[in-house]
Design a protein around this motif. Structure first.
Motif, PDB file in Angstrom:
ATOM      1  N   VAL A   7      -8.454   7.990   1.577  1.00  0.00           N
ATOM      2  CA  VAL A   7      -9.739   7.312   1.813  1.00  0.00           C
ATOM      3  C   VAL A   7      -9.994   7.161   3.310  1.00  0.00           C
ATOM      4  N   LYS A  34       0.786  -1.234   0.000  1.00  0.00           N
ATOM      5  CA  LYS A  34       0.000   0.000   0.000  1.00  0.00           C
ATOM      6  C   LYS A  34       0.817   1.283   0.000  1.00  0.00           C
ATOM      7  N   TYR A  84      -0.566   5.927  -0.729  1.00  0.00           N
ATOM      8  CA  TYR A  84      -1.457   6.742  -1.554  1.00  0.00           C
ATOM      9  C   TYR A  84      -2.941   6.444  -1.349  1.00  0.00           C
ATOM     10  N   GLY A  85      -3.251   5.369  -0.599  1.00  0.00           N
ATOM     11  CA  GLY A  85      -4.651   5.099  -0.277  1.00  0.00           C
ATOM     12  C   GLY A  85      -5.091   5.751   1.028  1.00  0.00           C
ATOM     13  N   ASN A  86      -4.199   6.458   1.710  1.00  0.00           N
ATOM     14  CA  ASN A  86      -4.527   7.028   3.022  1.00  0.00           C
ATOM     15  C   ASN A  86      -5.675   8.031   2.986  1.00  0.00           C
ATOM     16  N   SER A 128      -1.237  11.327   2.923  1.00  0.00           N
ATOM     17  CA  SER A 128      -0.518  10.211   2.297  1.00  0.00           C
ATOM     18  C   SER A 128       0.926  10.151   2.781  1.00  0.00           C
TER      19      SER A 128
END
Lengths: 311, 311
Positions: free
Chosen positions: B75, B46, B71-73, B80
């Protein structure tokens, strides 16, 4: 971020034993479940620093471990080794825990690796544990390996006779039967389990000193330059085991023997894979060399162990 | 060990400017006074983590810096980027300071590098600052480069129109004159100072878009894979400058052009060495590309700066 002090860490280590966790780390590593980039190294005028990092694919933390050796510190009344460990989330990158261990977790996970090696590969009867070196790692190894093998007879050699005498006295107080010897020939002649723990860059033990049936646990050499065992010992060993085949290409006793083409990569086996096969009886004439250069997965496992016991 | 929180760090950065310290770090680096091992990288499912470390030979600290991008943080409602910095004694190895900056010191020292580049190499008159990307680095670069050049006219392009619109509105509130444009051609046509700040792995700008006399500050690409500039831009540039010639062999825009043999190493100059020569007038037709991949010496300098202001 949780901050854990050295004294909290010591309390945990007095109450609980991370041996099985570290052991499972070696097994996972050899199954290819760990991601561990090359060790980062800082060489300074007065010391050296190793930075290790890594994670298990199914794990919740990545670890960053700093371990330093500044060999002039004793003059200042400071321990030569120092360091810390940190755990971060593999999901979000957030820092979860700082373990201010000042190097003791590295000392312990290294000693635990020795105990794991003894658990699986020690001779059926250990006549005496020979230890080369008199520092903190020598003490921890003796305690842990003695616990696993039941042998309390210790033969010690140190470059400084004073330090060796201090080692003898303090370990004697703790119930060990310690003999201090002057020549490494006598150490190897009297012990069939030898642990080497010095930062030497010249071989201390050679093949003609070693009894058949000895287990040698080589701890000191963890760089391309350091060396405690003459390459002849590796050439004549019945089996050679390393904590990481990949790391042993560039670090430790095995890397030297490989570079000199004295042994081939096919002769080198990995600790975690050997553990996974389970314990088996050791032949009386079998000489085993286990070369440990230290893996981030040990750091990860001991750091998580302490964090879980404190939470 | 002193522990410094993010809010203490922000307070220091609001009151004092580490620009001159970071600038002297680049100069010392190019004089060969720094020891900086290769960047360590952890690639996770991730996110990714960069670990940088190093020291100046005459310095009192070595630094270890952790910077991550997950980079999904967003959400999860988390930024990030994350990370921390640590300072240790070069004399004894003792941990002296943990800066819990959560990535902002990396953000700031990177933006400061952009400002230093603008200070020395910006066109005499900056018509507009073009910025590619709309994240935190885009904002910090615009603020710092605007301060150095006196130009408040900003042209912005972002992959997401929503994010670009948010950028426009918030920067407008802070007194900038921001034009959001849809095509990168228009951005390059209207700006003679361009800053690229995305994690793109495909070129966004190509030579035919660029006006003669432009300064391009390439921030986004800091790995072998990432790329924001077509190699043609480097081939046609009047001069190419990097923060580290050594690091540019393997990381950033320049590494790609070198691998493709589109440019030669002799065409690449180092920021610290160019700064040491002092400011000189920039020719109106001179196109300069400065490719920054980030140096541990920046981390060292900003961390020491904060520690000294807090002590």
């Amino acid at each position: 971020m949780k901050i854990v002090t050295k004294s909290e860490i010591l309390t945990v280590l007095r109450q609980f034993d991370p041996l099985l966790d570290v052991e499972s780390g070696f097994v996972d590593y050899s199954k290819g479940l760990a991601c561990i980039p090359p060790v980062s190294e800082l060489v300074l005028e007065k010391g050296e620093v190793h930075i290790k990092c890594g994670y298990l694919k199914a794990g919740v933390h990545y670890v960053i471990k700093v371990a330093s050796g500044f060999y002039g510190n004793s003059v200042l009344g400071l321990p030569s080794s120092n360091g810390l460990m940190m755990l971060f989330s593999t999901e979000t990158g957030e820092a979860k825990c700082l373990l201010q261990d000042e190097g003791i977790l590295t000392d312990h996970r290294t000693a635990i690796a020795g105990a794991i090696v003894a658990k699986y590969f020690a001779p059926a009867v250990v006549s005496a544990i020979g230890v080369v070196g008199t520092g903190i790692q020598a003490r921890l190894q003796v305690k842990r390996v003695s616990q696993v093998t039941g042998c309390k007879k210790i033969i010690v050699w140190g470059r400084s006779t004073e330090a060796a005498e201090r080692f003898r006295r303090s370990m004697q107080v703790e119930g060990y039967n310690v003999e201090l010897i002057e020549h490494l020939e006598s150490l190897a002649g009297k012990s069939n389990l030898i642990i080497t723990t010095t930062p030497s860059s010249r071989p201390l033990l050679s093949q003609n000193m070693i009894q058949a049936g000895t287990l040698i646990i080589a701890i000191g050499s963890d760089t391309p330059e350091k060396q405690e065992l003459d390459t002849d010992i590796l050439v004549n060993a019945t089996r050679i085991i390393v904590d990481s085949k990949k790391q042993s290409l560039t670090r430790g006793e095995v890397s030297r023997a490989l570079r000199a083409s004295a042994i081939g990569e096919h002769q080198v086996f990995e600790l975690g894979a050997e553990i996974a096969k389970g314990r088996r009886p050791t032949m009386a004439t079998e000489t085993t060399v286990v070369d440990l250069t230290g893996l981030a997965v040990q750091d990860l496992k001991i750091a998580e162990f302490v964090l879980n016991r404190i939470n």
